[in-house]
Design an enzyme around this catalytic site. Structure first.
Site, PDB file in Angstrom:
ATOM      1  N   HIS A   1       0.845  -1.186   0.000  1.00 39.73           N
ATOM      2  CA  HIS A   1       0.000   0.000   0.000  1.00 39.73           C
ATOM      3  C   HIS A   1       0.881   1.236   0.000  1.00 39.73           C
ATOM      4  O   HIS A   1       1.940   1.254   0.631  1.00 39.73           O
ATOM      5  CB  HIS A   1      -0.927   0.010   1.223  1.00 39.73           C
ATOM      6  CG  HIS A   1      -2.075   0.949   1.087  1.00 39.73           C
ATOM      7  ND1 HIS A   1      -1.969   2.301   1.340  1.00 39.73           N
ATOM      8  CD2 HIS A   1      -3.367   0.738   0.719  1.00 39.73           C
ATOM      9  CE1 HIS A   1      -3.141   2.876   1.129  1.00 39.73           C
ATOM     10  NE2 HIS A   1      -4.002   1.962   0.749  1.00 39.73           N
TER      11      HIS A   1
ATOM     12  N   ASP B   1      -7.997  -4.931  -0.955  1.00 41.55           N
ATOM     13  CA  ASP B   1      -8.442  -5.584  -2.188  1.00 41.55           C
ATOM     14  C   ASP B   1      -8.252  -7.096  -2.154  1.00 41.55           C
ATOM     15  O   ASP B   1      -8.964  -7.823  -2.848  1.00 41.55           O
ATOM     16  CB  ASP B   1      -7.691  -5.017  -3.394  1.00 41.55           C
ATOM     17  CG  ASP B   1      -8.016  -3.563  -3.651  1.00 41.55           C
ATOM     18  OD1 ASP B   1      -9.204  -3.214  -3.596  1.00 41.55           O
ATOM     19  OD2 ASP B   1      -7.086  -2.780  -3.900  1.00 41.55           O
TER      20      ASP B   1
END
Length: 375
Positions: A266, A317
């Protein structure tokens, strides 16, 4: 005489990494503790205890609703239907266009038919935000069924947000655990500070353009595989892997070719995404009722192998992709589901930007040819 300031090359912040461009009261991301709060509330607490309607209200108004929830829900439920012109537009779009193109086009059309498109008072923008929040599930469900050759199912005013959407997609309200897992995904995806799509919306808003244009820009940003499209890529990867036994070899090939493994890492969180534990539990619960142990095994094996090889942890996700797949959503619809959630955060930021606006206009450092003559 050249000053030190003139001779020093400016520092370039590629991707605006580490640059603080404004303040916001909507959400806070703390990379050091991998935490995320909406209006001060930890997101995992909101996902565990609140409905998506409550969280939408919180993002827009700054406080969780009490007595206000009944009127808020009534207004949302009364705004779910799409008119015949929108139905005709959706029916005419090419079958092979990406569902995100459908959502983007639909939002543009909402703006085109809004006689007060350019009215940008706080009250007008709130009404438009609520309208988009209410109608997006109908648009997405209509497109899902259209691609399957099925007749659209109109919204049901007696059902909550999540139940209504799932009923419009599948013709029935699924198991309670599936409804709750879907609702939790909506809460977890709803807002994330100045991410790429939100910043795109704020840039457009800063020009004093209308809210529909800002949301359309955000949808365009979210379509990218490095942003919202990642949840689709995660499921495509899992289908390619096929079984948990093949996951380590598949991962080794990816890493040796220096290819990105979707669903991991991320831009902000370096030690893990605080939203993942909640969504992984939701995935496990859906897998129990939807015969999804195969995907859960791939998830666990790939997660462990990736961490052992790179020390990189999954982002939201990664569990959301297989969870949506087990809920029977077509993979190409995963990112439109993200839009349904993030419309709350986008519009909260649009209204915040409009309330204290300054045109967003960064500088660049020229790296091309020096000035030269045509002769």
């Amino acid at each position: 005489m050249t000053t030190a300031t003139e001779s020093e090359a400016p520092r370039i912040h590629k991707g605006l990494a580490g640059v603080v461009v404004d303040t916001t009261a909507i959400s806070k991301v703390v990379p050091e503790t991998n935490s995320l709060t909406y209006r001060g509330y930890p997101v995992q607490d909101l996902a565990a205890q609140c409905s998506f309607e409550q969280v939408a209200y919180l993002l827009w108004h700054g406080e969780l609703p009490t007595d206000q929830l009944a009127l808020f829900s009534q207004r949302e439920r009364a705004s779910r239907r799409i008119d015949r012109s929108m139905q005709a537009l959706l029916a005419k779009l090419p079958d092979n266009c990406h569902p995100m193109d459908v959502v983007r086009t639909a939002i543009s059309y909402l703006g085109a038919e809004d006689l007060e498109e350019d009215v940008d008072t706080a009250e007008a923008n709130y009404a438009k935000s609520l309208r988009m929040f209410a109608v997006l599930p109908t648009i997405v469900a209509t497109d899902i069924r259209r691609r399957q050759g099925l007749t659209p199912i109109p919204p049901h005013s007696q059902l909550g947000y999540a139940q209504n959407f799932l009923n419009m997609c599948f013709g029935e309200v699924p198991e309670p655990v599936v409804v709750r897992a879907f609702e939790q995904s909506m809460v977890l995806y709803a807002e994330h500070s100045f991410n790429a799509s939100t910043f795109a919306a704020r840039v457009v808003t800063s020009t004093q353009s209308d809210i529909y244009s800002a949301v359309t820009a955000a949808i365009g940003a979210l379509k990218g595989s490095l942003h919202g499209g990642a949840n689709e890529a995660v499921m495509h990867d899992m289908l390619e892997i096929g079984s948990a036994e093949k996951a380590p070899e598949w991962l080794h090939g990816k890493l040796s070719r220096k290819e990105k493994v979707m669903g991991f890492g991320h831009r902000v969180y370096k030690n893990g995404d605080s939203r993942v534990p909640t969504m992984k539990v939701a995935l496990e619960q859906v897998a129990q009722v939807r015969d999804g142990q195969r995907w859960l095994d791939i998830y666990n094996t790939l997660e462990s192998a990736m961490f052992a090889a790179t020390r990189i942890k999954p982002n939201l996700d990664f569990p959301t992709g297989p969870a949506y797949y087990l809920m029977d959503f077509p993979i190409e619809s995963f990112t439109p589901l993200f839009v349904m959630s993030r419309i709350t955060g986008w519009t909260a930021h649009i209204m915040e930007q409009a309330a204290s606006n300054a045109l967003i206009r960064p500088l660049s450092e020229y790296s091309g040819q020096p000035q030269r003559s045509l002769v």
